[in-house]
Write a protein that holds these residues in place. Structure first.
Motif, short mmCIF file in Angstrom:
data_model
loop_
_atom_site.label_atom_id
_atom_site.label_comp_id
_atom_site.label_asym_id
_atom_site.label_seq_id
_atom_site.Cartn_x
_atom_site.Cartn_y
_atom_site.Cartn_z
N TYR A 94 -19.14 27.47 4.95
CA TYR A 94 -19.36 28.96 4.88
C TYR A 94 -18.33 29.64 4.36
O TYR A 94 -17.51 29.29 4.71
N ARG A 95 -18.62 30.47 3.23
CA ARG A 95 -17.46 31.13 2.49
C ARG A 95 -16.60 31.89 3.27
O ARG A 95 -15.46 31.86 3.40
N LYS A 96 -17.05 32.78 4.45
CA LYS A 96 -16.33 33.66 5.04
C LYS A 96 -15.98 32.85 6.19
O LYS A 96 -14.85 33.35 6.70
N HIS A 97 -16.38 31.63 6.54
CA HIS A 97 -15.62 30.95 7.61
C HIS A 97 -14.56 30.41 6.99
O HIS A 97 -13.46 30.36 7.63
N ALA A 98 -14.57 29.87 5.89
CA ALA A 98 -13.28 29.13 5.26
C ALA A 98 -12.31 30.41 5.03
O ALA A 98 -11.14 30.12 5.43
N GLU A 99 -12.62 31.51 4.68
CA GLU A 99 -11.81 32.66 4.61
C GLU A 99 -11.12 32.86 5.93
O GLU A 99 -9.95 33.23 5.83
N GLU A 100 -11.89 32.97 6.90
CA GLU A 100 -11.34 33.57 8.31
C GLU A 100 -10.19 32.46 8.71
O GLU A 100 -9.23 32.68 9.75
N ALA A 103 -8.64 28.69 4.81
CA ALA A 103 -8.82 27.24 4.05
C ALA A 103 -9.10 27.59 2.73
O ALA A 103 -9.99 28.32 2.36
N LYS A 104 -8.69 26.53 2.15
CA LYS A 104 -9.33 26.62 0.63
C LYS A 104 -10.81 26.38 0.46
O LYS A 104 -11.60 25.60 1.23
N ILE A 105 -11.41 26.90 -0.44
CA ILE A 105 -12.93 26.63 -0.75
C ILE A 105 -12.97 25.36 -1.02
O ILE A 105 -12.43 24.94 -2.29
N PRO A 106 -13.91 24.26 -0.57
CA PRO A 106 -13.94 22.86 -0.94
C PRO A 106 -14.55 22.67 -2.25
O PRO A 106 -15.65 23.49 -2.58
N GLU A 107 -14.04 21.76 -3.00
CA GLU A 107 -14.88 21.45 -4.26
C GLU A 107 -16.08 20.40 -4.13
O GLU A 107 -17.01 20.25 -4.76
N TYR A 108 -15.87 19.78 -2.90
CA TYR A 108 -16.80 18.84 -2.51
C TYR A 108 -17.07 19.15 -0.98
O TYR A 108 -16.32 19.62 -0.44
N THR A 226 -27.78 31.82 6.44
CA THR A 226 -27.61 30.47 5.92
C THR A 226 -27.16 30.59 4.26
O THR A 226 -26.75 29.65 3.75
N SER A 227 -27.68 31.72 3.68
CA SER A 227 -27.29 32.12 2.28
C SER A 227 -25.71 32.04 2.13
O SER A 227 -25.59 31.93 0.67
N ASP A 228 -24.78 31.97 2.81
CA ASP A 228 -23.43 32.11 2.74
C ASP A 228 -22.91 30.83 2.46
O ASP A 228 -21.69 30.51 2.55
N MET A 229 -23.91 29.65 2.67
CA MET A 229 -23.27 28.37 2.52
C MET A 229 -22.66 27.93 1.14
O MET A 229 -23.23 28.55 0.23
N ILE A 230 -21.68 27.14 1.20
CA ILE A 230 -21.10 26.82 -0.02
C ILE A 230 -21.84 25.76 -0.70
O ILE A 230 -22.00 25.86 -1.98
N PHE A 231 -22.24 24.81 -0.19
CA PHE A 231 -23.31 23.87 -0.62
C PHE A 231 -24.43 24.26 0.29
O PHE A 231 -24.53 24.02 1.34
N ASN A 232 -25.79 24.21 -0.72
CA ASN A 232 -26.85 24.51 0.15
C ASN A 232 -27.59 23.19 0.73
O ASN A 232 -27.02 22.32 0.25
N CYS A 233 -28.82 23.40 1.37
CA CYS A 233 -29.35 22.11 1.77
C CYS A 233 -29.88 21.09 0.71
O CYS A 233 -29.42 20.07 1.02
N LYS A 234 -30.29 21.55 -0.19
CA LYS A 234 -30.66 20.63 -1.19
C LYS A 234 -29.30 19.73 -1.75
O LYS A 234 -29.31 18.70 -2.08
N ILE A 252 -28.44 16.19 9.97
CA ILE A 252 -27.37 16.57 9.23
C ILE A 252 -27.02 18.07 9.82
O ILE A 252 -27.99 18.86 9.47
N LEU A 253 -25.67 18.36 10.04
CA LEU A 253 -25.21 19.43 10.44
C LEU A 253 -24.85 20.17 9.43
O LEU A 253 -23.67 19.60 8.73
N THR A 254 -25.00 21.34 8.99
CA THR A 254 -24.84 21.83 7.64
C THR A 254 -23.52 22.80 7.64
O THR A 254 -23.39 23.69 6.79
N GLY A 255 -22.89 23.11 8.80
CA GLY A 255 -21.62 23.87 8.78
C GLY A 255 -22.10 25.33 9.51
O GLY A 255 -22.96 25.56 9.80
N THR A 256 -20.88 25.80 9.82
CA THR A 256 -20.90 27.27 10.67
C THR A 256 -20.54 28.53 9.91
O THR A 256 -19.36 28.36 9.34
N PRO A 257 -20.95 29.67 10.12
CA PRO A 257 -20.58 30.90 9.46
C PRO A 257 -19.22 31.44 10.31
O PRO A 257 -18.82 30.83 11.46
#
Length: 297
Positions: A94-100, A103-108, A226-234, A252-257
């Motif tokens: 999640y972008r805001k979680h990475a920011e808080e 952490a660098k926004i991951p490329e993968y 969940t729209s704040d995900m960096i990599f979405n479900c698909k 699959i656990l998709t990350g936390t905000p």
């Protein structure tokens, strides 16, 4: 449809949740209402469309059988998926979680794994390990795979999903950050409360537009979408499938905000303590609540 795991005498039984209550599929099958019915969640998932249709027929046939139904409040819940071959987790998604956490926004997608020992159900106590003083909550959306998935495109990825559910990716931060590998802080017993309901994919039109939140002792700590995900479900499913085969029942656990304890300034971090009650909620998927207790040694 909504499926649950009913725990009775240390055994897991498949249940169907409806507006009337919860139908115990195992009990119905044993009473002769359907000898070919799937009686575990994994039989249901692996059975595909035929298994779903059999359950739908059972629900209709049992409508007038009051003995087959349970009150949802009286059920002891197990994890809604009981023995996945794989529990794959996405970190910093999640972008805001990475920011808080600066952490660098991951490329993968950043991937790690959990194991079945971490699974527990709604209403169960979770022991805080004596080896950690920094256990954190993480509200997350979980994807449950419905059929073998390898080299699937993003466009087709959601067609391979059986359903979605709520998970709390509990994390011992002091253990997690001890080395560059996060596993130790993620795999303590009971660190993946999952459920209560496994909601089939046809009921969720867009898994990347769901409200998600976490409350501790009634106080809201996380509130996002969940729209704040960096990599979405698909994208996550497609990416994983290019590297390994996903099996029916894999989770699959998709990350936390944002809003986790780790995101606070060090002087304001108050990690989970014995007696704390944590509730994770996701729109259309329900809520899972667990009480933290001291580890028994």
């Amino acid at each position: 449809m909504k499926f649950v795991t009913i725990q009775t005498n240390n055994e897991n039984h498949l249940g169907v949740k409806t507006d009337r209550g919860i139908l115990n599929v195992t009990a119905a099958a044993r009473s002769g209402k359907g000898s070919s019915l799937p009686v575990t969640v994994h039989e249901l998932i692996e059975g595909g469309a035929a298994a779903r249709q059999a359950i739908e027929s059972l629900v209709r046939e049992a409508e007038s059988d009051s003995a087959a139904w349970l009150n949802a409040d009286s059920v002891v819940y197990g994890p809604c998926v009981t023995r996945p071959e794989k529990l794959i987790c996405v970190g910093l998604n999640y972008r805001k979680h990475a920011e808080e956490t600066n952490a660098k926004i991951p490329e993968y997608p950043i991937l790690f794994n959990k194991f079945n020992n971490t699974l527990t159900g709604h209403g169960h106590d979770v022991e805080l390990p004596i080896t950690s003083k920094e256990v954190d909550y993480e509200a997350e959306l979980a994807i449950v795979i419905g059929r073998p998935t390898k080299h699937v495109s993003e466009e087709e990825a959601l067609d391979y999903v059986f359903g979605y559910c709520v998970v709390n990716d509990l994390s011992a931060r002091d253990l997690q950050l001890r080395t560059n590998q996060w596993m130790l802080g993620k795999v303590c017993d009971g660190f993946s409360p999952l459920g209560p309901e496994l909601v089939t994919a046809d009921e969720i039109s867009d898994p990347n537009n769901l409200r998600i939140s976490c409350h501790v002792n009634g106080e809201q700590r996380q509130n996002s979408n969940t729209s704040d995900m960096i990599f979405n479900c698909k994208q996550i499913i497609s990416y994983l499938s290019r590297h390994l085969t996903l099996k029916p029942g894999d989770v699959i656990l998709t990350g936390t905000p944002e809003g986790v304890v780790l995101g606070y300034p060090p002087e304001k971090r108050v990690y989970l303590q014995p007696g704390d009650v944590v509730t994770v909620s996701i729109e259309k998927l329900g809520s899972i609540t667990n009480k933290m207790v001291a580890e028994k040694v």
